[in-house]
Scaffold this motif. Structure first.
Motif, PDB file in Angstrom:
ATOM      1  N   MET A 125      34.642  30.154  47.711  1.00 21.07           N
ATOM      2  CA  MET A 125      35.386  29.560  46.747  1.00 21.07           C
ATOM      3  C   MET A 125      35.571  30.569  45.926  1.00 21.07           C
ATOM      4  O   MET A 125      36.985  30.352  45.096  1.00 21.07           O
ATOM      5  CB  MET A 125      33.239  29.794  45.963  1.00 21.07           C
ATOM      6  CG  MET A 125      32.547  28.851  46.021  1.00 21.07           C
ATOM      7  SD  MET A 125      33.256  27.154  45.834  1.00 21.07           S
ATOM      8  CE  MET A 125      33.501  27.165  43.971  1.00 21.07           C
ATOM      9  N   ARG A 126      35.217  31.927  46.885  1.00 20.22           N
ATOM     10  CA  ARG A 126      36.209  32.940  45.956  1.00 20.22           C
ATOM     11  C   ARG A 126      37.875  32.245  46.487  1.00 20.22           C
ATOM     12  O   ARG A 126      38.919  32.074  45.852  1.00 20.22           O
ATOM     13  CB  ARG A 126      36.398  34.029  46.478  1.00 20.22           C
ATOM     14  CG  ARG A 126      35.048  35.029  45.936  1.00 20.22           C
ATOM     15  CD  ARG A 126      34.887  36.060  46.571  1.00 20.22           C
ATOM     16  NE  ARG A 126      33.428  36.721  46.855  1.00 20.22           N
ATOM     17  CZ  ARG A 126      32.756  36.524  47.446  1.00 20.22           C
ATOM     18  NH1 ARG A 126      33.150  36.538  49.114  1.00 20.22           N
ATOM     19  NH2 ARG A 126      31.638  37.002  47.602  1.00 20.22           N
ATOM     20  N   ARG A 127      37.926  31.774  47.241  1.00 18.98           N
ATOM     21  CA  ARG A 127      39.052  31.317  48.012  1.00 18.98           C
ATOM     22  C   ARG A 127      39.711  30.624  46.957  1.00 18.98           C
ATOM     23  O   ARG A 127      41.493  30.286  46.580  1.00 18.98           O
ATOM     24  CB  ARG A 127      38.839  30.697  49.566  1.00 18.98           C
ATOM     25  CG  ARG A 127      39.589  32.056  50.585  1.00 18.98           C
ATOM     26  CD  ARG A 127      40.064  31.599  51.848  1.00 18.98           C
ATOM     27  NE  ARG A 127      38.713  30.701  52.318  1.00 18.98           N
ATOM     28  CZ  ARG A 127      38.239  31.385  53.582  1.00 18.98           C
ATOM     29  NH1 ARG A 127      37.735  32.565  53.347  1.00 18.98           N
ATOM     30  NH2 ARG A 127      37.194  30.591  53.816  1.00 18.98           N
ATOM     31  N   LEU A 128      39.139  29.313  46.871  1.00 21.09           N
ATOM     32  CA  LEU A 128      39.563  28.317  45.810  1.00 21.09           C
ATOM     33  C   LEU A 128      40.638  28.746  44.667  1.00 21.09           C
ATOM     34  O   LEU A 128      40.548  28.623  43.947  1.00 21.09           O
ATOM     35  CB  LEU A 128      38.572  27.582  46.029  1.00 21.09           C
ATOM     36  CG  LEU A 128      38.337  25.622  45.173  1.00 21.09           C
ATOM     37  CD1 LEU A 128      39.220  25.043  45.431  1.00 21.09           C
ATOM     38  CD2 LEU A 128      36.769  25.532  45.257  1.00 21.09           C
ATOM     39  N   ARG A 129      39.049  29.437  44.428  1.00 22.59           N
ATOM     40  CA  ARG A 129      39.350  30.166  43.134  1.00 22.59           C
ATOM     41  C   ARG A 129      40.112  31.185  42.857  1.00 22.59           C
ATOM     42  O   ARG A 129      41.290  30.792  41.524  1.00 22.59           O
ATOM     43  CB  ARG A 129      38.455  31.345  42.405  1.00 22.59           C
ATOM     44  CG  ARG A 129      38.482  32.135  41.365  1.00 22.59           C
ATOM     45  CD  ARG A 129      37.202  33.218  40.909  1.00 22.59           C
ATOM     46  NE  ARG A 129      37.646  33.806  42.217  1.00 22.59           N
ATOM     47  CZ  ARG A 129      37.184  35.537  42.773  1.00 22.59           C
ATOM     48  NH1 ARG A 129      36.008  35.441  42.060  1.00 22.59           N
ATOM     49  NH2 ARG A 129      37.296  35.440  43.585  1.00 22.59           N
ATOM     50  N   ASP A 130      41.281  31.592  44.147  1.00 22.55           N
ATOM     51  CA  ASP A 130      41.624  32.778  43.303  1.00 22.55           C
ATOM     52  C   ASP A 130      43.530  31.494  44.063  1.00 22.55           C
ATOM     53  O   ASP A 130      44.500  32.525  44.088  1.00 22.55           O
ATOM     54  CB  ASP A 130      41.837  33.767  45.027  1.00 22.55           C
ATOM     55  CG  ASP A 130      40.838  34.975  44.541  1.00 22.55           C
ATOM     56  OD1 ASP A 130      40.350  34.451  43.571  1.00 22.55           O
ATOM     57  OD2 ASP A 130      40.464  35.756  45.987  1.00 22.55           O
ATOM     58  N   THR A 131      43.287  30.510  44.406  1.00 17.39           N
ATOM     59  CA  THR A 131      44.712  29.547  44.640  1.00 17.39           C
ATOM     60  C   THR A 131      45.438  29.673  43.390  1.00 17.39           C
ATOM     61  O   THR A 131      44.950  29.133  42.506  1.00 17.39           O
ATOM     62  CB  THR A 131      44.034  28.566  45.510  1.00 17.39           C
ATOM     63  OG1 THR A 131      45.153  27.775  45.599  1.00 17.39           O
ATOM     64  CG2 THR A 131      43.283  27.615  44.636  1.00 17.39           C
ATOM     65  N   THR A 132      46.888  29.420  43.711  1.00 18.16           N
ATOM     66  CA  THR A 132      47.678  29.495  42.564  1.00 18.16           C
ATOM     67  C   THR A 132      47.959  27.697  42.103  1.00 18.16           C
ATOM     68  O   THR A 132      47.794  27.886  41.145  1.00 18.16           O
ATOM     69  CB  THR A 132      49.314  30.011  42.804  1.00 18.16           C
ATOM     70  OG1 THR A 132      48.758  31.328  42.937  1.00 18.16           O
ATOM     71  CG2 THR A 132      49.832  29.489  41.509  1.00 18.16           C
ATOM     72  N   LEU A 133      47.917  26.934  43.348  1.00 23.81           N
ATOM     73  CA  LEU A 133      48.129  25.215  42.881  1.00 23.81           C
ATOM     74  C   LEU A 133      47.385  24.719  41.858  1.00 23.81           C
ATOM     75  O   LEU A 133      47.687  24.080  40.754  1.00 23.81           O
ATOM     76  CB  LEU A 133      47.475  23.967  44.399  1.00 23.81           C
ATOM     77  CG  LEU A 133      48.472  23.672  43.790  1.00 23.81           C
ATOM     78  CD1 LEU A 133      49.581  23.144  43.863  1.00 23.81           C
ATOM     79  CD2 LEU A 133      47.454  22.560  45.561  1.00 23.81           C
ATOM     80  N   PRO A 134      46.117  25.419  41.654  1.00 18.10           N
ATOM     81  CA  PRO A 134      45.246  23.876  40.261  1.00 18.10           C
ATOM     82  C   PRO A 134      46.314  24.837  39.076  1.00 18.10           C
ATOM     83  O   PRO A 134      46.065  24.374  38.155  1.00 18.10           O
ATOM     84  CB  PRO A 134      43.954  24.477  40.979  1.00 18.10           C
ATOM     85  CG  PRO A 134      43.801  25.061  42.117  1.00 18.10           C
ATOM     86  CD  PRO A 134      44.916  25.659  42.094  1.00 18.10           C
ATOM     87  N   TRP A 135      46.254  26.137  39.041  1.00 19.67           N
ATOM     88  CA  TRP A 135      47.202  26.382  37.814  1.00 19.67           C
ATOM     89  C   TRP A 135      48.099  26.031  37.654  1.00 19.67           C
ATOM     90  O   TRP A 135      48.692  26.160  36.394  1.00 19.67           O
ATOM     91  CB  TRP A 135      46.133  28.382  38.160  1.00 19.67           C
ATOM     92  CG  TRP A 135      45.281  28.858  37.617  1.00 19.67           C
ATOM     93  CD1 TRP A 135      44.056  29.091  38.841  1.00 19.67           C
ATOM     94  CD2 TRP A 135      44.778  28.575  37.041  1.00 19.67           C
ATOM     95  NE1 TRP A 135      43.606  29.155  38.267  1.00 19.67           N
ATOM     96  CE2 TRP A 135      43.299  29.255  37.178  1.00 19.67           C
ATOM     97  CE3 TRP A 135      44.916  28.465  35.454  1.00 19.67           C
ATOM     98  CZ2 TRP A 135      42.258  29.321  35.895  1.00 19.67           C
ATOM     99  CZ3 TRP A 135      43.509  28.251  34.400  1.00 19.67           C
ATOM    100  CH2 TRP A 135      42.944  29.318  34.570  1.00 19.67           C
ATOM    101  N   ALA A 136      49.123  26.036  38.690  1.00 16.40           N
ATOM    102  CA  ALA A 136      51.089  25.412  38.890  1.00 16.40           C
ATOM    103  C   ALA A 136      49.920  23.731  37.628  1.00 16.40           C
ATOM    104  O   ALA A 136      51.168  23.600  37.213  1.00 16.40           O
ATOM    105  CB  ALA A 136      51.171  25.246  39.692  1.00 16.40           C
ATOM    106  N   LEU A 137      49.114  23.248  38.344  1.00 13.76           N
ATOM    107  CA  LEU A 137      48.839  21.459  37.798  1.00 13.76           C
ATOM    108  C   LEU A 137      48.363  21.809  36.215  1.00 13.76           C
ATOM    109  O   LEU A 137      49.160  21.129  35.701  1.00 13.76           O
ATOM    110  CB  LEU A 137      48.005  21.071  39.177  1.00 13.76           C
ATOM    111  CG  LEU A 137      48.148  20.721  40.271  1.00 13.76           C
ATOM    112  CD1 LEU A 137      47.455  20.173  40.886  1.00 13.76           C
ATOM    113  CD2 LEU A 137      49.603  20.422  40.353  1.00 13.76           C
ATOM    114  N   LEU A 138      47.638  22.700  36.267  1.00 11.86           N
ATOM    115  CA  LEU A 138      47.326  22.898  34.593  1.00 11.86           C
ATOM    116  C   LEU A 138      48.464  23.148  34.104  1.00 11.86           C
ATOM    117  O   LEU A 138      48.521  22.599  33.188  1.00 11.86           O
ATOM    118  CB  LEU A 138      46.587  24.427  34.470  1.00 11.86           C
ATOM    119  CG  LEU A 138      45.974  24.371  33.370  1.00 11.86           C
ATOM    120  CD1 LEU A 138      44.210  24.663  33.906  1.00 11.86           C
ATOM    121  CD2 LEU A 138      46.535  25.463  32.750  1.00 11.86           C
ATOM    122  N   LEU A 139      49.019  24.074  34.397  1.00 12.60           N
ATOM    123  CA  LEU A 139      50.422  24.152  33.377  1.00 12.60           C
ATOM    124  C   LEU A 139      51.206  23.229  32.931  1.00 12.60           C
ATOM    125  O   LEU A 139      51.872  23.186  31.769  1.00 12.60           O
ATOM    126  CB  LEU A 139      51.161  25.943  33.915  1.00 12.60           C
ATOM    127  CG  LEU A 139      50.596  27.087  33.999  1.00 12.60           C
ATOM    128  CD1 LEU A 139      51.141  27.863  34.728  1.00 12.60           C
ATOM    129  CD2 LEU A 139      50.199  27.166  32.373  1.00 12.60           C
TER     130      LEU A 139
END
Length: 389
Positions: A125-139
């Motif tokens: 879960m920490r690895r999933l939280r720390d990944t940048t890809l979801p936030w790039a998609l969000l932006l």
């Protein structure tokens, strides 16, 4: 090493990419969240700039030509109250979830056999939280939303920023291309964080949990997870305030009736409550499986105990092995009946009055304020009391 890693716990906030970026910019402290600092900064960008423009252009106070900014309650609810609450919620969810996750081990729900799989779940879960890809998609979603949702589609909400020729002024453009993207980004961020919590609880629910069927909390010992909806309460309050402020504007200035708002309000309450309860519902399969295993086992135990009592005290026959009758942890007949009653009363999900109140109150309070614009608050309270009793 992150804080949650050091404490064998998990937070969907700590060390997420946006927080790391803000720490590099000095907007958040290196070892904390700095929610008040960031809340004031974002509220200043989203709300204060349009307010200053409106004041300088005589569009702030009531009495100016057309509608004033103060008449648009939704602007203030969305870009001041909600923005602040959505940032402050990072602190409440961070602290609340850290305590809840630690409680899984401290309560014994995660036993020795499940400790290693539990730690692997937290690491994943920490690895999933720390990944940048979801936030790039969000932006990317925020950018696409901002481009496609043009100011022309919100002429009523931006009417305070129109000049005499119907042209949108700087304040309106700022709201469309700065304030709204900030709010949308915060909203989508919370949807992602909620998804992280749902995944976490779903994976925990699949572990070999040491649930106690006879636990007095009627949730196998999982009553502590009912604190989660309270941690998300600022998010619920923020969204309810935004919708209620928009409805209040329509009630006061556009003669919209409460009857017309009934279905949207019900839909919002149902969807919000479901989203808040979704992480807890992920534990329901574990509770159901525990209850299904426990009922026949405890029924057999109580039945055997009852037969021994009947044989000894009613039939007057000797009992070959009185160990069960003499077991202090089982007790007399009344206690054995209470044990089976506790198993039978076990909930199918760790959801009780505590969780429901933490969900309903933040959602209902802003709606009551909006409803009071048409119906006196006294009448609303009396109707609610009649419905309850």
């Amino acid at each position: 090493m992150t804080t949650d890693s050091a404490e064998h716990s998990f937070s969907p906030i700590d060390n997420e990419p946006p927080l790391r970026w803000q720490r590099k910019l000095g907007l958040a402290p290196a070892n904390g969240l700095g929610v008040m600092r960031r809340a004031m900064l974002l509220a200043g960008l989203a709300w204060l700039v349009p307010v200053i423009w409106a004041a300088l252009n005589h569009r702030l106070w009531e009495g100016a030509p057309g509608e004033s900014l103060l008449q648009h309650f939704g602007i203030h609810a969305r870009f001041l109250l909600a923005v602040v609450l959505l940032v402050i919620a990072e602190a409440t969810v961070h602290k609340g979830l850290m305590q809840i996750v630690r409680q899984f081990t401290e309560s014994g729900i995660i036993g020795t056999a499940a400790r290693a799989p539990f730690e692997r779940v937290l690491q994943d879960m920490r690895r999933l939280r720390d990944t940048t890809l979801p936030w790039a998609l969000l932006l990317g979603l925020v950018l696409a939303w901002t481009i496609t949702d043009t100011p022309e589609a919100h002429t009523d909400a931006l009417s305070w920023a129109l000049d005499g020729n119907g042209q949108l002024g700087f304040g309106g453009w700022w709201v469309a291309y700065v304030s709204r993207p900030i709010f949308v980004a915060l909203l989508l961020a919370w949807l992602w964080r909620l998804l992280l919590v749902v995944i976490l609880f779903a994976r925990i629910g699949r572990l070999d949990l040491a649930l106690v069927p006879t636990h007095p909390d009627r949730a196998g010992g999982l009553d502590f997870v009912q604190a989660l909806p309270a941690a998300f309460a600022p998010v619920s309050l923020a969204l309810s305030a935004v919708l209620s402020a928009h409805w209040a504007h329509d009630i006061v200035y556009h003669e919209v009736t409460l009857q017309a708002l009934k279905l949207p309000a019900i839909a919002f309450v149902v969807i919000s409550a479901f989203l808040c309860l979704l992480p807890l519902l992920m534990l329901a399969p574990a509770l159901l499986a525990t209850k299904q295993r426990a009922r026949p086992a405890y029924a057999a135990l109580v039945g055997e105990h009852g037969r021994m009592v009947h044989r000894r005290w009613i039939l007057g026959e000797p009992v070959a092995d009185p160990t069960l009758l003499e077991a202090a942890e089982i007790g007399p007949v009344a206690d054995t009946a209470a044990i089976y009653g506790a198993v039978k009363a076990m909930r199918l999900a760790p959801i009780g009055m505590r969780a429901m109140l933490a969900i309903v109150l933040p959602i209902a309070l802003p709606m009551l304020v909006a409803a009071a614009l048409q119906i006196p608050l006294k009448d609303i309270i009396l109707k609610l009391l009649k419905a309850l009793v």
